[in-house]
Design a protein around this motif. Structure first.
Motif, PDB file in Angstrom:
ATOM      1  N   THR A  71      20.270  42.266  72.582  1.00 32.71           N
ATOM      2  CA  THR A  71      18.886  42.583  72.907  1.00 32.71           C
ATOM      3  C   THR A  71      18.342  41.653  73.976  1.00 32.71           C
ATOM      4  O   THR A  71      17.550  42.056  74.839  1.00 32.71           O
ATOM      5  CB  THR A  71      18.019  42.509  71.639  1.00 32.71           C
ATOM      6  N   LEU A 106      16.273  49.935  74.823  1.00 31.96           N
ATOM      7  CA  LEU A 106      15.400  49.237  73.868  1.00 31.96           C
ATOM      8  C   LEU A 106      14.652  50.238  72.995  1.00 31.96           C
ATOM      9  O   LEU A 106      14.362  49.965  71.832  1.00 31.96           O
ATOM     10  CB  LEU A 106      14.405  48.346  74.616  1.00 31.96           C
ATOM     11  N   GLN A 118      16.720  50.978  69.917  1.00 29.20           N
ATOM     12  CA  GLN A 118      17.292  49.866  69.191  1.00 29.20           C
ATOM     13  C   GLN A 118      16.823  49.889  67.745  1.00 29.20           C
ATOM     14  O   GLN A 118      15.630  50.075  67.474  1.00 29.20           O
ATOM     15  CB  GLN A 118      16.859  48.531  69.831  1.00 29.20           C
ATOM     16  N   LYS A 131      13.744  47.699  66.977  1.00 24.55           N
ATOM     17  CA  LYS A 131      12.644  47.915  67.915  1.00 24.55           C
ATOM     18  C   LYS A 131      11.352  47.260  67.485  1.00 24.55           C
ATOM     19  O   LYS A 131      10.439  47.117  68.293  1.00 24.55           O
ATOM     20  CB  LYS A 131      12.443  49.417  68.127  1.00 24.55           C
ATOM     21  N   ILE A 140      10.548  42.987  71.953  1.00 26.07           N
ATOM     22  CA  ILE A 140      10.805  44.334  72.458  1.00 26.07           C
ATOM     23  C   ILE A 140       9.483  45.076  72.646  1.00 26.07           C
ATOM     24  O   ILE A 140       9.247  45.732  73.670  1.00 26.07           O
ATOM     25  CB  ILE A 140      11.736  45.116  71.510  1.00 26.07           C
TER      26      ILE A 140
END
Lengths: 145, 330
Positions: free
Chosen positions: B211, B233, B236, B239, B244
């Protein structure tokens, strides 16, 4: 002439039935951006919700936009893929349905088009058992372009 | 306390003993075809278990449940008023007829015949009378115990991938009740990774992505790199990481419409008021592709979709109409 009329009526009736049969399928609406390279990508999770184990994923696509490139969807599972294309834009008819074989687990759908221009589409998708019963179906969009 | 002969699948815990799961590590098989178990019993203060010596395969017993590999057409146990049969058919069919027999004896007959391991937390005092003719093992327990027991079921999976089926492998009779009580069993489904979308191969691959590198890539000079980072992202599993979220929010103001569009896609994954406000703001973006992404991502935001019906861009209007039509049909 009379026979042809009857035949066309029968075809229309069966077509309507076919559409109605899939009315209970999951539907998702999306858009492919103007770039010719735009792709949407989905993960479909098929599982036994009590109806039985998954045998395949049913998918069909319709391009709701007129004057746009043709839209296709590919269904992918493990090392196999199947494609279907909506041959006529902007009408009410989905592409031919495809049955991508696979058991409970994850399928992937790729939606793309043949050129530049925004295309609004809808997908019909449903996980089914070997005797065409709908079972657990969840979808998650991974790429949106 | 009761003593079970070697090879028995019924385990009765001594009164007052603490429930044990001593076989967890080795016993929880993944499927009927790959079970090699070393099970040793032991006698210790407060506990009494059956003793099974040596490494042995349960395949014969378990494949009886899997259906089709037994020499005889029926597997049965008859013990002077316990009449229990398991057919060879797949799925197996269970027939039980018992009159005024201790529950422990009936469960032992079932365990020894089917290979299902049965644990009893306390030695039930009940005697049972039952006639059962059922299609699966769980129904057998439901029939026998008439919902008068707390039960835990553990399933394994059998068969090739294309035709995998669940089979009952282990049952815990946690507690039995009198006639006035009724309780539902708890089912433990096999721990199949694909039961959870977050554990799909794709999601595992996404989760394995660094990340930190994505967050750095989101600041790259190249707008395509930034857009790709934001797009990744967006999906993900992590998140909700504040870093993020912050990066996505900042990307909504990026100079590149492509980046802003992917930021909209990411923002729509959050189900909160702040995300809704962000989408509403993005619907006023100067670039039609960003506004189109708002519509495309706003699955349940009917107000936004209604607003988009008045957009200056035909594609945005059409997309909004299409979404609303789909929502109306569901």
């Amino acid at each position: 002439m009379k026979k042809t009329t009857l035949l066309l009526a029968a075809v229309a009736a069966f077509t309507a039935l076919g559409q109605a049969k899939m009315a209970n399928a999951h539907d998702i609406t999306g858009s492919l951006g103007s770039a010719a390279t735009a792709v949407d990508y989905y993960q479909v999770h098929c599982y036994d919700d009590g109806s039985g184990p998954t045998a395949h994923l049913y998918v069909a696509v319709i391009n709701k936009s007129t004057n746009t490139p043709k839209v296709s969807v590919q269904a992918i599972r493990d090392n196999t893929a199947t494609n279907t294309t909506d041959a006529v834009n902007g009408n009410a008819t989905y592409s031919p349905g495809i049955y991508q074989p696979g058991t409970d687990g994850f399928f992937y759908l790729t939606v793309d088009k043949t050129g530049a221009g925004v295309a609004n589409y809808s997908l019909q998708y449903h996980c089914q058992t070997s005797d065409q019963q709908h079972n657990g179906t969840d979808i998650f969009q991974l790429i949106n372009q | 306390m009761s003593s079970e002969p070697s090879g028995s699948k019924l385990f009765v815990q001594a009164e007052g003993a603490t429930p044990s799961t001593s076989w967890n590590g080795e016993f929880f098989s993944k499927n009927c075809y790959s079970v090699n178990i070393l099970t040793t019993g032991f006698r210790a203060r407060g506990f009494l278990f059956s003793r099974v010596v040596g490494i042995h395969k349960f395949m014969d017993k378990i494949l009886a449940i899997c259906g089709g590999l037994l020499a005889s057409s029926l597997v049965s146990a008859n013990d002077n008023a316990i009449n229990f049969h398991v057919s060879q058919a797949m799925p197996p069919h269970f027939e039980l007829a018992v009159a005024h027999k201790p529950l422990t004896e009936v469960l032992k007959a079932i365990a020894d015949t089917t290979g299902i391991v049965i644990h009893i937390a306390d030695e039930p005092k009940n005697s049972v009378t039952a006639t059962c003719n059922v299609a699966d093992a769980k129904q057998l327990f439901d029939c026998l115990l008439e919902a008068k027991a707390d039960l835990v079921f553990r399933y394994g999976q059998v068969g090739p991938v294309a035709k995998r089926a669940q089979v009952l492998e282990e049952v815990w009779v946690v507690r039995t009740y009198g006639d006035t009580d009724s309780h539902d069993g708890i089912q433990i489904l096999p721990p199949v990774a694909e039961q959870k979308p977050d554990s799909s191969p794709m999601m595992q691959m996404l989760a394995a992505i660094d990340t930190g590198k994505l967050l750095t890539q989101a600041q790259a000079n190249d707008p395509e790199s930034r857009a790709n980072a934001i797009a990744t992202l967006a999906v993900q599993p992590a998140k909700n990481d504040p870093a993020i979220r912050k990066t996505v929010a900042a990307a909504l103001a990026d100079q590149s419409a492509e980046v802003r569009a992917q930021a909209v896609f990411a923002l729509a994954k959050y189900d909160d008021a702040e995300a809704a406000d962000g989408l509403a703001t993005a619907l006023q973006d100067s670039d039609a592709s960003v506004r189109l992404m708002v519509v495309d991502s706003a699955d349940n935001h009917q107000a936004l979709l209604q607003q988009a019906l008045d957009d200056s861009d035909e594609a945005v209007r059409a997309a909004a109409a299409s979404k609303l039509e789909t929502l109306a049909s569901q």
